[in-house]
Design a protein around this motif. Structure first.
Motif, short mmCIF file in Angstrom:
data_model
loop_
_atom_site.label_atom_id
_atom_site.label_comp_id
_atom_site.label_asym_id
_atom_site.label_seq_id
_atom_site.Cartn_x
_atom_site.Cartn_y
_atom_site.Cartn_z
N VAL A 11 51.64 21.79 28.60
CA VAL A 11 51.64 21.60 27.14
C VAL A 11 51.35 22.92 26.43
O VAL A 11 52.00 23.28 25.44
CB VAL A 11 50.60 20.54 26.73
N ALA A 12 50.38 23.67 26.95
CA ALA A 12 50.00 24.93 26.33
C ALA A 12 51.14 25.95 26.39
O ALA A 12 51.42 26.65 25.41
CB ALA A 12 48.76 25.50 27.02
N VAL A 13 51.84 26.03 27.53
CA VAL A 13 52.95 26.97 27.67
C VAL A 13 54.09 26.57 26.73
O VAL A 13 54.69 27.44 26.06
CB VAL A 13 53.43 27.02 29.13
N ALA A 14 54.38 25.28 26.66
CA ALA A 14 55.46 24.82 25.77
C ALA A 14 55.12 25.10 24.31
O ALA A 14 55.96 25.58 23.54
CB ALA A 14 55.70 23.32 25.99
N ALA A 15 53.88 24.82 23.91
CA ALA A 15 53.47 25.03 22.52
C ALA A 15 53.48 26.52 22.16
O ALA A 15 53.89 26.91 21.06
CB ALA A 15 52.09 24.44 22.28
N SER A 16 53.03 27.36 23.09
CA SER A 16 53.01 28.80 22.83
C SER A 16 54.42 29.38 22.76
O SER A 16 54.65 30.38 22.09
CB SER A 16 52.23 29.52 23.94
N THR A 17 55.36 28.74 23.45
CA THR A 17 56.76 29.18 23.38
C THR A 17 57.39 28.76 22.06
O THR A 17 58.15 29.53 21.44
CB THR A 17 57.56 28.60 24.55
N LEU A 18 57.08 27.55 21.60
CA LEU A 18 57.64 27.05 20.34
C LEU A 18 56.99 27.70 19.13
O LEU A 18 57.64 27.94 18.11
CB LEU A 18 57.47 25.53 20.27
N PHE A 19 55.67 27.95 19.23
CA PHE A 19 54.92 28.54 18.11
C PHE A 19 54.17 29.78 18.60
O PHE A 19 52.95 29.75 18.75
CB PHE A 19 53.93 27.51 17.54
N PRO A 20 54.90 30.85 18.87
CA PRO A 20 54.27 32.05 19.46
C PRO A 20 53.20 32.66 18.56
O PRO A 20 53.38 32.79 17.35
CB PRO A 20 55.45 33.01 19.65
N ILE B 235 44.96 27.44 15.69
CA ILE B 235 45.71 26.21 15.43
C ILE B 235 46.50 25.80 16.67
O ILE B 235 46.55 24.62 17.04
CB ILE B 235 46.65 26.40 14.22
N VAL B 236 47.12 26.79 17.34
CA VAL B 236 47.86 26.49 18.57
C VAL B 236 46.92 25.99 19.66
O VAL B 236 47.19 24.98 20.33
CB VAL B 236 48.65 27.73 19.05
N LEU B 237 45.79 26.67 19.83
CA LEU B 237 44.82 26.27 20.84
C LEU B 237 44.29 24.85 20.61
O LEU B 237 44.37 23.99 21.49
CB LEU B 237 43.64 27.25 20.84
N VAL B 238 43.76 24.64 19.41
CA VAL B 238 43.17 23.33 19.11
C VAL B 238 44.25 22.26 19.07
O VAL B 238 44.04 21.12 19.52
CB VAL B 238 42.41 23.39 17.77
N GLY B 239 45.44 22.61 18.56
CA GLY B 239 46.54 21.64 18.52
C GLY B 239 46.92 21.16 19.91
O GLY B 239 47.16 19.96 20.12
N CYS B 240 46.97 22.09 20.87
CA CYS B 240 47.29 21.71 22.25
C CYS B 240 46.23 20.76 22.81
O CYS B 240 46.55 19.77 23.48
CB CYS B 240 47.38 22.95 23.13
N MET B 241 44.96 21.06 22.54
CA MET B 241 43.88 20.23 23.07
C MET B 241 43.90 18.84 22.44
O MET B 241 43.67 17.84 23.12
CB MET B 241 42.54 20.93 22.84
N SER C 151 46.40 29.73 29.28
CA SER C 151 47.83 29.81 29.02
C SER C 151 48.14 30.35 27.63
O SER C 151 48.97 31.25 27.47
CB SER C 151 48.47 28.42 29.18
N VAL C 152 47.47 29.82 26.61
CA VAL C 152 47.75 30.21 25.23
C VAL C 152 47.41 31.67 24.99
O VAL C 152 48.20 32.43 24.40
CB VAL C 152 46.99 29.30 24.24
N LEU C 153 46.23 32.11 25.43
CA LEU C 153 45.83 33.49 25.18
C LEU C 153 46.66 34.48 26.01
O LEU C 153 46.95 35.59 25.54
CB LEU C 153 44.34 33.66 25.48
N THR C 154 47.06 34.08 27.20
CA THR C 154 47.91 34.96 28.01
C THR C 154 49.27 35.14 27.34
O THR C 154 49.79 36.27 27.24
CB THR C 154 48.09 34.37 29.42
N LEU C 155 49.87 34.07 26.87
CA LEU C 155 51.17 34.16 26.21
C LEU C 155 51.05 34.86 24.85
O LEU C 155 52.00 35.52 24.41
CB LEU C 155 51.78 32.78 26.05
N ALA D 264 57.25 31.07 33.30
CA ALA D 264 56.46 30.10 32.54
C ALA D 264 55.93 29.00 33.46
O ALA D 264 54.77 28.57 33.34
CB ALA D 264 57.31 29.49 31.43
N ILE D 265 56.78 28.55 34.41
CA ILE D 265 56.35 27.53 35.36
C ILE D 265 55.24 28.08 36.25
O ILE D 265 54.24 27.39 36.52
CB ILE D 265 57.54 27.04 36.21
#
Length: 410
Positions: A94-103, A216-222, A304-308, A323-324
């Motif tokens: 979820v985190a990788v997908a969200a970070s890709t959609l909302f970098p 927002i991305v971090l908390v949104g993923c959680m 995942s989020v902070l790395t991306l 990403a996988i």
């Protein structure tokens, strides 16, 4: 007036008292910030009390549960562990997908210097192994839950051959410490009141403005994992509406975990909730302490989020295979986060190495994690800890359903 207050305290639910404490804490921090140093002592004492009793509570309950286990008696440890692993990997995806959609892009500025970061996954695993073979007294003193679990399991197995009176004594000690921790939990509203005042009066939230999108991305993923992914996982086990159970775990476990910011300190809260849900004690007395060390969905999201975010800042393209791989690495690192001082943030450079991100840049990202930690760490702990009891309950409910027993309603 004091009598009326005590009557209200005994008659009102703990959840309502915590809500009142949240509101009053916010008002005090806003209207009377000078009182924060004094009032915050309540929060400090509450966390200290939880951390003081949690190690010995886990040690005694796990030892009693295993020593009292008889051959042929069913437990749901394996299904719970499977759910832990699935939940952590799903959170990383979820985190990788969200970070890709909302970098997210990090605007670097002066951040705290951090040292002692592992450079390879093998270092994380070695640290976990060292924790497992720690001296039992040292493990209790330092709240090393991996070491505590190993010794509790070993002694529990040995005590299965002891006399019934010895096993009864161990069980009685476990029940006695449970009574003590229940008394501490009843003081949660006062502790949370002090923690809220301390948090909102410190001015730390001002530092979060520069990292609003990242947060927002971090908390949104959680939130997405807590309210969508986890309910789906629970439904696959129970085949019933998962939200009553999910919301109960969030309300009674996530709230205290958010303010204590410690999965270990929240173990007693989860044990009390598991007992309230009438789960199998032989299962939850082991799975919840174990979950506090390996069930780290929130940590997988953070890594995942902070790395991306670092990759996007340096304009590094991320292909699907990488990403996988990041999802798998984040999940593995998250499971070993408890074995590394500093938790999930110190494992970010390891994940950054997948993209050949310089260590200096990775360390800046870790520093950013500490800046936003007032929200990131609290939300991460709330997700991690509440999921411990949620997946334990899901596995127990699934076993009841398969056995044709009446499944208890929330």
């Amino acid at each position: 007036m004091l009598k009326a207050l005590l009557d209200w305290f005994t008659r009102t639910s703990l959840v309502l008292q915590i809500i009142v404490a949240l509101i009053l804490g916010g008002l005090v921090a806003w209207l009377w910030p000078s009182a924060a140093p004094s009032v915050s002592l309540l929060g400090t004492l509450f966390i200290s009390a939880l951390k003081a009793v949690a190690p010995i509570l886990v040690f005694l309950l796990v030892m009693a549960a295993i020593s009292g286990h008889r051959p042929g008696q069913e437990t749901q440890i394996k299904p719970v562990l499977t759910l832990y692993l699935i939940g952590t990997l799903a959170a990383a995806c979820v985190a990788v997908a969200a970070s890709t959609l909302f970098p997210s892009v990090i605007h670097f500025r002066e951040v705290p210097q951090v040292q002692g970061v592992p450079s390879e996954i093998s270092q994380v695993l070695i640290s976990v192994l060292k924790s497992a073979f720690d001296n039992p007294v040292n493990a209790l003193l330092n709240a090393n839950y991996i070491g505590i679990l190993v010794w509790a399991i070993a002694l529990g197995i040995a005590l299965r051959h002891a006399s019934p009176s010895t096993r009864t004594m161990v069980d009685d000690f476990g029940q006695a410490i449970t009574v003590v921790i229940q008394s501490v939990i009843r003081l949660a509203p006062l502790g949370i009141f002090g923690l809220v005042v301390s948090t909102f009066s410190s001015g730390g939230l001002e530092a979060l403005k520069d990292y609003a999108h990242l947060l927002i991305v971090l908390v949104g993923c959680m939130v997405l994992v807590a309210l969508v992914v986890n309910p789906v996982i629970v439904w696959t086990q129970t085949r019933r509406n998962p939200y009553p159970l999910v919301l109960t775990c969030l309300r009674e476990s996530a709230v205290t975990a958010f303010f204590t910011r410690s999965s270990g300190a929240n173990i007693p809260v989860n044990l009390a909730l598991a007992k309230k849900l009438k789960l199998d004690e032989h299962t939850y007395s082991i799975s919840i302490p174990l979950g506090a060390t390996i069930n780290m969905a929130g940590a997988a999201i953070t890594i995942s989020v902070l790395t991306l975010a670092a990759a996007h800042t340096l304009h590094i393209s991320v292909d699907i295979p990488t990403a996988i791989l990041l999802c798998v690495v984040s999940a593995v690192c998250a499971c070993g986060a408890s074995g590394v001082p500093g938790g999930s943030l110190l494992l970010i450079p390891l994940a950054c190495s997948l993209f050949n991100i310089p260590n200096d840049v990775a360390m800046y990202v870790v520093g950013v994690g500490y800046v936003i930690g007032v929200v990131q760490d609290s939300t991460e702990t709330a997700l991690n800890s509440s999921t411990d009891v949620l997946f334990t309950a899901a596995a127990c409910r699934a076993a009841e359903r398969k056995a044709g027993l009446e499944v208890a309603r929330i």
